[in-house]
Design a protein around this motif. Structure first.
Motif, mmCIF file in Angstrom:
data_model
loop_
_atom_site.group_PDB
_atom_site.id
_atom_site.type_symbol
_atom_site.label_atom_id
_atom_site.label_comp_id
_atom_site.label_asym_id
_atom_site.label_seq_id
_atom_site.Cartn_x
_atom_site.Cartn_y
_atom_site.Cartn_z
ATOM 1 N N VAL A 163 0.896 -1.117 -0.051
ATOM 2 C CA VAL A 163 -0.048 -0.074 -0.107
ATOM 3 C C VAL A 163 0.877 1.274 0.254
ATOM 4 C CG1 VAL A 163 -1.689 1.318 1.386
ATOM 5 C CG2 VAL A 163 -1.847 -1.103 1.013
ATOM 6 N N LEU A 164 1.945 1.281 0.761
ATOM 7 C CA LEU A 164 2.891 2.463 0.955
ATOM 8 C C LEU A 164 3.451 2.524 -0.386
ATOM 9 C CD1 LEU A 164 4.153 1.973 4.581
ATOM 10 C CD2 LEU A 164 2.386 3.461 3.701
ATOM 11 N N LEU A 165 4.068 1.283 -0.890
ATOM 12 C CA LEU A 165 4.680 1.462 -2.171
ATOM 13 C C LEU A 165 3.895 2.025 -3.427
ATOM 14 C CD1 LEU A 165 6.991 -1.823 -2.432
ATOM 15 C CD2 LEU A 165 7.719 0.525 -2.273
ATOM 16 N N GLY A 166 2.465 1.596 -3.260
ATOM 17 C CA GLY A 166 1.550 1.903 -4.379
ATOM 18 C C GLY A 166 1.667 3.678 -4.333
ATOM 19 N N THR A 167 1.575 4.130 -3.222
ATOM 20 C CA THR A 167 1.691 5.684 -3.065
ATOM 21 C C THR A 167 2.975 6.170 -3.603
ATOM 22 O OG1 THR A 167 0.416 5.432 -0.868
ATOM 23 C CG2 THR A 167 1.411 7.641 -1.341
ATOM 24 N N PHE A 168 3.941 5.545 -3.327
ATOM 25 C CA PHE A 168 5.454 6.111 -3.722
ATOM 26 C C PHE A 168 5.288 5.730 -5.347
ATOM 27 C CE2 PHE A 168 9.761 4.795 -5.053
ATOM 28 C CZ PHE A 168 10.522 6.107 -4.644
#
Length: 249
Positions: A69-74
């Motif tokens: 989820v955090l990588l998707g934002t990145f």
């Protein structure tokens, strides 16, 4: 009068539109997170009778889902910025998550027979050490017998070899009806056979675990393949941006 810069405004608009909605990788991370939590909650009572190392797969999926989820934002930020090094870093991190999820799914699938053996020995030990106090293993045994309508490991007669049976008979969690199941009946194997569930819990538990672990493993494999597509697309986008930069120079 110079013509309007529609190309850049369109790119900015698309970037803002992309940032306003969750990316497919963020959605896949949420799914992975949800599957990990579902697996942990739905299998919690069974996991309490397993060794700790055998119960780590859902935790791995929860951790991986959070990171995705955090990588998707990145990844959205890197795409909006058109930064090649960010996209390459994103692809590298996705590769790491891909390997972790894939290994977790494979471990859960390959070692399912070992988990079965481990559960059978631990369930048998829980019966031998069973008591009515707040022991978590005893509570797990009661919950399993009550919810799956089973009794003992292989059948209800397994309780006859326990210390608890010599004192109080078969536990009340084996009773078909709590209103028609006296302690006197539970101390007599012949009478108890008519009052309690006769089938053992081992087969029912392992069947339930296998079906739920298959769902977890299947979704994990699907998410892992989806991450692989993201890795390829990130590398292609990075190369496309680099080639355009060379052309502009």
């Amino acid at each position: 009068m110079s013509p309007p810069r529609t190309g850049r405004s369109t790119r900015v608009g698309r970037s803002r539109g992309t940032a306003a909605f969750p990316s497919p990788h963020q959605v896949s991370g949420i799914v992975l997170l949800a599957v990990g939590i579902w697996g942990r909650v739905s299998l919690a009572v069974y996991f309490s009778l397993l060794d700790e190392k055998a119960t780590n797969v859902p935790f791995v999926l929860v951790g991986a889902g959070t990171v995705v989820v955090l990588l998707g934002t990145f990844g959205c930020f890197a795409t909006c910025r058109g930064s090649t090094w960010m996209l390459k870093l994103y692809a590298m991190l996705l590769s790491l998550i891909f390997l972790i999820v894939l290994v977790a799914a494979i471990v859960g699938f390959v070692f399912r027979h070992e988990i079965k053996t481990n559960f059978e020995s631990n369930l048998d030990l829980a019966l031998k050490n069973y008591n009515v106090s707040a022991d978590r293993h005893s509570e797990a045994v009661d919950t399993i017998q009550r919810t799956l309508h089973c009794c003992g490991v292989q059948n209800y007669s397994d309780w006859e070899r326990t210390e608890y049976f010599s004192q109080r008979g078969i536990p009340r969690s084996c009773c078909k009806s709590q209103n028609d199941c006296s302690e006197e009946d539970l101390k007599d194997p012949n009478k108890a056979k008519l009052k309690v569930f006769v089938d053992g819990c081992f087969f029912l538990v392992t069947s339930a675990m296998e079906s739920k672990m298959s769902v977890v493993a299947g979704i994990s494999f699907g998410i892992a393949c989806f991450q692989l597509i993201g890795i390829i697309l990130s590398c292609c986008l990075s190369r496309y941006i680099t080639n355009n930069q060379y052309e502009m120079v």
